[in-house]
Design a protein around this motif. Structure first.
Motif, mmCIF file in Angstrom:
data_model
loop_
_atom_site.group_PDB
_atom_site.id
_atom_site.type_symbol
_atom_site.label_atom_id
_atom_site.label_comp_id
_atom_site.label_asym_id
_atom_site.label_seq_id
_atom_site.Cartn_x
_atom_site.Cartn_y
_atom_site.Cartn_z
ATOM 1 N N MET A 129 0.851 -1.186 0.000
ATOM 2 C CA MET A 129 0.000 0.000 0.000
ATOM 3 C C MET A 129 0.890 1.240 0.000
ATOM 4 O O MET A 129 1.834 1.333 0.801
ATOM 5 C CB MET A 129 -0.917 0.013 1.228
ATOM 6 N N ASP A 130 0.601 2.168 -0.888
ATOM 7 C CA ASP A 130 1.264 3.465 -0.873
ATOM 8 C C ASP A 130 0.611 4.304 0.218
ATOM 9 O O ASP A 130 -0.613 4.474 0.220
ATOM 10 C CB ASP A 130 1.114 4.141 -2.236
ATOM 11 N N LYS A 131 1.404 4.814 1.164
ATOM 12 C CA LYS A 131 0.857 5.476 2.347
ATOM 13 C C LYS A 131 1.398 6.892 2.486
ATOM 14 O O LYS A 131 2.551 7.173 2.145
ATOM 15 C CB LYS A 131 1.202 4.688 3.615
ATOM 16 N N GLU A 140 -8.245 18.963 6.796
ATOM 17 C CA GLU A 140 -8.421 17.717 6.046
ATOM 18 C C GLU A 140 -7.981 17.920 4.602
ATOM 19 O O GLU A 140 -8.296 18.926 3.974
ATOM 20 C CB GLU A 140 -9.885 17.282 6.086
ATOM 21 N N GLY A 141 -7.215 16.974 4.086
ATOM 22 C CA GLY A 141 -6.770 17.056 2.704
ATOM 23 C C GLY A 141 -5.590 17.978 2.480
ATOM 24 O O GLY A 141 -5.282 18.319 1.323
ATOM 25 N N LEU A 142 -4.910 18.377 3.553
ATOM 26 C CA LEU A 142 -3.748 19.264 3.399
ATOM 27 C C LEU A 142 -2.691 18.645 2.494
ATOM 28 O O LEU A 142 -2.099 19.314 1.649
ATOM 29 C CB LEU A 142 -3.143 19.572 4.777
ATOM 30 N N VAL A 143 -2.446 17.357 2.677
ATOM 31 C CA VAL A 143 -1.538 16.628 1.790
ATOM 32 C C VAL A 143 -2.308 15.475 1.168
ATOM 33 O O VAL A 143 -3.306 15.015 1.709
ATOM 34 C CB VAL A 143 -0.301 16.113 2.551
ATOM 35 N N ASP A 144 -1.822 15.024 0.025
ATOM 36 C CA ASP A 144 -2.576 14.037 -0.751
ATOM 37 C C ASP A 144 -1.607 13.127 -1.489
ATOM 38 O O ASP A 144 -0.527 13.562 -1.923
ATOM 39 C CB ASP A 144 -3.488 14.767 -1.746
ATOM 40 N N LEU A 145 -2.009 11.870 -1.656
ATOM 41 C CA LEU A 145 -1.182 10.919 -2.391
ATOM 42 C C LEU A 145 -0.921 11.359 -3.832
ATOM 43 O O LEU A 145 0.094 10.968 -4.423
ATOM 44 C CB LEU A 145 -1.853 9.543 -2.400
ATOM 45 N N ASP A 146 -1.831 12.141 -4.392
ATOM 46 C CA ASP A 146 -1.657 12.570 -5.773
ATOM 47 C C ASP A 146 -0.733 13.774 -5.909
ATOM 48 O O ASP A 146 -0.434 14.201 -7.026
ATOM 49 C CB ASP A 146 -3.018 12.874 -6.406
ATOM 50 N N MET A 147 -0.299 14.342 -4.802
ATOM 51 C CA MET A 147 0.703 15.407 -4.833
ATOM 52 C C MET A 147 2.097 14.800 -5.034
ATOM 53 O O MET A 147 2.355 13.649 -4.674
ATOM 54 C CB MET A 147 0.722 16.172 -3.507
ATOM 55 N N SER A 148 2.994 15.610 -5.565
ATOM 56 C CA SER A 148 4.394 15.198 -5.599
ATOM 57 C C SER A 148 4.970 15.252 -4.184
ATOM 58 O O SER A 148 4.384 15.861 -3.274
ATOM 59 C CB SER A 148 5.200 16.120 -6.510
ATOM 60 N N VAL A 149 6.114 14.625 -3.990
ATOM 61 C CA VAL A 149 6.788 14.664 -2.687
ATOM 62 C C VAL A 149 7.070 16.110 -2.286
ATOM 63 O O VAL A 149 6.848 16.509 -1.129
ATOM 64 C CB VAL A 149 8.093 13.842 -2.744
ATOM 65 N N THR A 150 7.527 16.902 -3.225
ATOM 66 C CA THR A 150 7.838 18.310 -2.945
ATOM 67 C C THR A 150 6.598 19.079 -2.525
ATOM 68 O O THR A 150 6.628 19.860 -1.557
ATOM 69 C CB THR A 150 8.456 18.963 -4.192
ATOM 70 N N GLY A 218 5.484 6.490 1.778
ATOM 71 C CA GLY A 218 6.132 5.360 1.139
ATOM 72 C C GLY A 218 5.250 4.132 1.122
ATOM 73 O O GLY A 218 4.153 4.106 1.681
ATOM 74 N N ALA A 219 5.739 3.093 0.449
ATOM 75 C CA ALA A 219 4.978 1.856 0.269
ATOM 76 C C ALA A 219 5.386 0.820 1.305
ATOM 77 O O ALA A 219 6.576 0.572 1.533
ATOM 78 C CB ALA A 219 5.202 1.295 -1.136
ATOM 79 N N GLY A 220 4.379 0.235 1.936
ATOM 80 C CA GLY A 220 4.597 -0.849 2.895
ATOM 81 C C GLY A 220 3.390 -1.764 2.849
ATOM 82 O O GLY A 220 2.518 -1.628 1.989
ATOM 83 N N GLY A 221 3.306 -2.683 3.767
ATOM 84 C CA GLY A 221 2.221 -3.644 3.761
ATOM 85 C C GLY A 221 0.860 -2.996 3.960
ATOM 86 O O GLY A 221 0.698 -2.121 4.811
ATOM 87 N N ALA A 222 -0.122 -3.441 3.169
ATOM 88 C CA ALA A 222 -1.485 -2.923 3.324
ATOM 89 C C ALA A 222 -2.087 -3.276 4.679
ATOM 90 O O ALA A 222 -2.762 -2.435 5.295
ATOM 91 C CB ALA A 222 -2.373 -3.424 2.179
#
Length: 323
Positions: A129-131, A140-150, A218-222
């Motif tokens: 799972m990408d976390k 809520e929603g300040l950061v999002d998986l669809d944002m770049s790391v930067t 980062g990605a780790g176990g779901a």
């Protein structure tokens, strides 16, 4: 009246029992700290956790466990636990989060378990799972998986009223995260790399004043993602997760778990839809919990015990004679 008592999820009454489950697993696995045998440490924790779960007056089903029925001797996904009376509950557990950490006597090994009403916990398949997680107090929603790391780092820094260099991010040290680490370096963020134990990594975000960690990615176990979401449900904070599939076998596991939208982005409350209780006990010393100690014929543990319904966070010290 009696029917309500047996069927309602009595989180207050069950919470201390859950702490006992976590403590027992920690005490059992601690005998193998530094012994170099990951499987034996994990099996000791599994055996102790299962024994204690079966003493609870619940009708429990393990929804996050030690793999499928044919992969694990005990505490497999779908296993029924408890006395067979009382409320119907979902259970998510990691009897020893950090088997390698335990075998090598490294920091942050924990025993972890969460419990909620039946149907409240995401039946996450055993895939990656990408976390992305941050602590409490942010919109809520300040950061999002669809944002770049930067973009993630800059958004959190702005909300903190700080510079990107004042943001510390926890990342599991794996080759698959080389690009994330490189971009974090470029934006100027601080990084804490961990070798194992991403449930603890996410929990770090919930207490930044204690741990110094502002964000996890980062990605780790779901399955570990669901456990982490349960912890943040109690402590406050946000987590997003998206399942990652490497082959058709893993996509088949998702279908077996009832997941049809393979690209869905899960929020904390998607993964944990009702009030939960959560317990974790330190096995080795860490930044969240101290590890088990032996003093004068006694063993001592410390457990963090939480209820999302009230937002209560307790730290329990337990001492018993060493057998």
């Amino acid at each position: 009246m009696s029917q309500d008592i047996t069927t309602e999820f009595a989180d207050r009454m069950l919470s201390l029992g859950l702490a006992r489950v976590s403590e027992a697993a920690a005490i059992a696995s601690a005998k193998l700290i530094g012994r170099g045998d990951e499987k034996a440490a994990d099996q000791a924790a599994v055996n102790a956790m299962r024994e204690q779960l079966n003493l609870l007056d619940i009708r429990g089903v393990v929804v996050i466990g030690e793999g499928e029925r044919d992969e694990a001797p005990m505490l497999f996904i779908g296993e029924e636990v408890g006395s067979g009376t009382g409320p119907e509950v979902d259970i998510a557990l990691d009897p020893l989060e950090g088997t390698t950490l335990t075998a090598k006597d490294m920091p942050n090994a924990l025993t972890v378990i969460a419990m909620g009403p039946r149907g409240s916990l995401l039946h996450a398949p055993d895939v990656y799972m990408d976390k992305l997680a941050i602590g409490p107090g942010y919109p809520e929603g300040l950061v999002d998986l669809d944002m770049s790391v930067t973009e993630r780092v800059r958004a959190l820094a702005a909300a903190k009223g700080a510079a990107p260099g004042d943001v510390k991010v926890c990342v599991l040290e794996r080759p698959r995260h080389d690009a994330i680490v490189r971009e974090l370096r470029e934006v100027g963020a601080q990084i804490r790399l961990i070798t194992d134990g991403d449930v603890a990594g996410v929990i770090h975000c919930a207490e930044p004043e204690l741990t110094g960690i502002d964000m996890y990615m980062g990605a780790g176990g779901a399955p570990e993602g669901v456990l982490a979401a349960a912890a943040l449900k109690c402590m406050g904070g946000q987590i997003q997760g998206r399942l990652l599939f490497r082959d058709d076998d893993e996509r088949g596991r998702a279908a077996k778990a009832g997941i049809t939208d393979l690209n869905r982005k899960y929020s904390r409350d998607d993964m944990v839809t009702a009030d939960v209780i959560f317990a974790a006990t330190g096995v080795t010393d860490g930044s969240i919990l101290p590890g088990l100690k032996r003093r004068g014929g006694y063993v001592e543990t410390e457990t963090i015990l939480m209820r999302s319904r009230t937002g209560s966070v307790r730290r329990l010290r337990y001492r018993t004679r060493e057998l």
